[in-house]
Design a protein around this motif. Structure first.
Motif, short mmCIF file in Angstrom:
data_model
loop_
_atom_site.label_atom_id
_atom_site.label_comp_id
_atom_site.label_asym_id
_atom_site.label_seq_id
_atom_site.Cartn_x
_atom_site.Cartn_y
_atom_site.Cartn_z
N SER A 96 -3.71 4.65 5.27
CA SER A 96 -2.56 3.73 6.24
C SER A 96 -1.97 2.87 5.13
O SER A 96 -2.54 2.25 4.29
N LEU A 97 -0.49 2.89 5.39
CA LEU A 97 0.34 1.71 4.52
C LEU A 97 0.69 0.93 5.64
O LEU A 97 1.24 1.10 6.73
N PHE A 98 0.62 -0.39 5.36
CA PHE A 98 0.83 -1.45 6.16
C PHE A 98 2.06 -2.39 5.44
O PHE A 98 2.00 -2.82 4.35
N PRO A 139 -11.00 0.10 -4.67
CA PRO A 139 -10.94 -0.78 -3.44
C PRO A 139 -10.19 -0.10 -2.19
O PRO A 139 -9.53 0.69 -2.11
N THR A 140 -10.65 -0.60 -1.09
CA THR A 140 -10.44 -0.10 0.09
C THR A 140 -9.16 -0.64 0.47
O THR A 140 -8.10 0.21 0.99
N ILE A 141 -8.69 -1.76 0.15
CA ILE A 141 -7.43 -2.52 0.16
C ILE A 141 -7.07 -2.45 -0.98
O ILE A 141 -7.31 -3.11 -2.09
N ILE A 148 0.33 -3.21 1.61
CA ILE A 148 -0.87 -2.89 1.21
C ILE A 148 -1.20 -1.69 1.96
O ILE A 148 -0.71 -1.32 2.96
N THR A 149 -2.35 -1.06 1.13
CA THR A 149 -2.65 0.30 1.65
C THR A 149 -4.07 0.01 2.16
O THR A 149 -4.86 -0.62 1.46
#
Length: 312
Positions: A50-52, A79-81, A67-68
């Motif tokens: 997801s892109l936030f 990294p997860t984020i 952030i992704t």
């Protein structure tokens, strides 16, 4: 002002965001009527990520967080984020700086939990039980140690290596620390609890103590979950449930999957401002604080950064 804004490294970003000061900045955002935070955009990415896109505005500082989130990035050793936060001068629209998104996410999430614990925890002497020994586990350990004077921590993780690494970090800070294997059994001994797992499946089925404060931070979409639905239902009956913001109404997976009317719950702003909603909801028993994230927390961090190390 140079054409290229100052880019802060993860280390520089962290130094500008000490946890007690960041918790104070978050409270200041909640008290600031000039802050505007529109709903965040969550754009699904091919492959399940997801892109936030998260904007926030105040009279002096404006931000956009980009952030992704890719849940299975650990398997790729990534990294997860990932991402950044762009900070603007509100009056002129000029870019002030760019700060490291994952560092801000980790620290502001832990600082929100710290502020909630300062306001809501029946007791703050610990031990603290941390379920999930990743980035958020370490951030919450540091935040609670810095802001509550925590002296003892218990760590549970699916990964023994991760749990042992966090225990080693805690001991290096002078804390008493141990790895435990059964999170549900540990709940009986720990009045402070932080759940910060990957939230891909239920991780906790036990009931917290009557004097417990729980910060549930792992689940931030309706599909994610850390706490068993029946536990959340029992907590709603005999304790106090608080969400971080009204965005949790459609994001708090733990509570939504338990069939709880999240829109009827007080927010952290209600607690800070002492609104009638908080007065009506407040009662004894365990406190369950559900955190889903909000660009206002990133705005608070940006204001800390600009104040601590003014960007050119």
């Amino acid at each position: 002002m140079p054409d290229t804004p100052l880019l802060l490294s993860p280390a520089d970003t962290a130094r500008a965001l000490p946890y007690p000061a960041l918790a104070q900045a978050i409270e200041a955002v909640l008290r600031d009527p000039g802050v505007t935070v529109p709903p965040r955009l969550v754009q699904p990415l091919p492959g399940g990520g997801s892109l936030f896109v998260m904007p926030a505005v105040s009279p002096t500082v404006t931000i956009t967080k980009l952030i992704t989130f890719v849940a299975d990035n650990a398997a790729r050793q990534l990294p997860t984020i990932q991402g950044d936060i762009v900070v603007f001068d509100t009056a002129t629209g000029q870019r002030r700086c760019i700060v490291d998104g994952p560092t801000v996410t980790a620290r502001r999430t832990a600082a929100v939990s710290l502020l909630a614990a300062q306001k809501l925890a029946p007791r703050t002497d610990g031990p603290l039980l941390i379920v999930g020994a990743g980035v958020q586990g370490r951030a919450h350990l540091d935040a609670f140690a810095d802001g509550l004077g925590l002296r003892e921590v218990w760590v549970v993780s699916r990964s023994t290596d991760s749990a042992d690494a966090l225990v080693t970090h805690a001991r290096a800070r002078g804390l008493h620390a141990r790895r435990v294997d059964d999170a549900d059994a540990a709940l009986a001994h720990c009045p402070l609890v932080v759940s910060c797992t990957s939230a891909q499946a239920v991780a906790l089925r036990g009931t917290p103590r009557d004097d417990a404060f729980v910060a549930a931070v792992g689940a931030f979409t309706p599909q994610m979950v850390e706490w068993a639905p029946d536990v959340c239902q029992r907590l709603a009956q005999r304790g106090t449930l608080v969400v971080d913001t009204r965005d949790a109404d459609h994001e708090a997976g733990d509570l939504l999957q338990a069939g709880i009317d999240v829109a009827a719950l007080p927010t952290l702003a209600d607690v800070v401002l002492g609104t009638p909603a908080w007065a009506q909801a407040r009662r004894g028993g365990p406190v369950f604080f559900k955190s889903c994230g909000w660009a206002g927390w990133d705005l608070a961090a940006a204001r800390c950064v600009v104040g601590a190390k003014p960007c050119p």
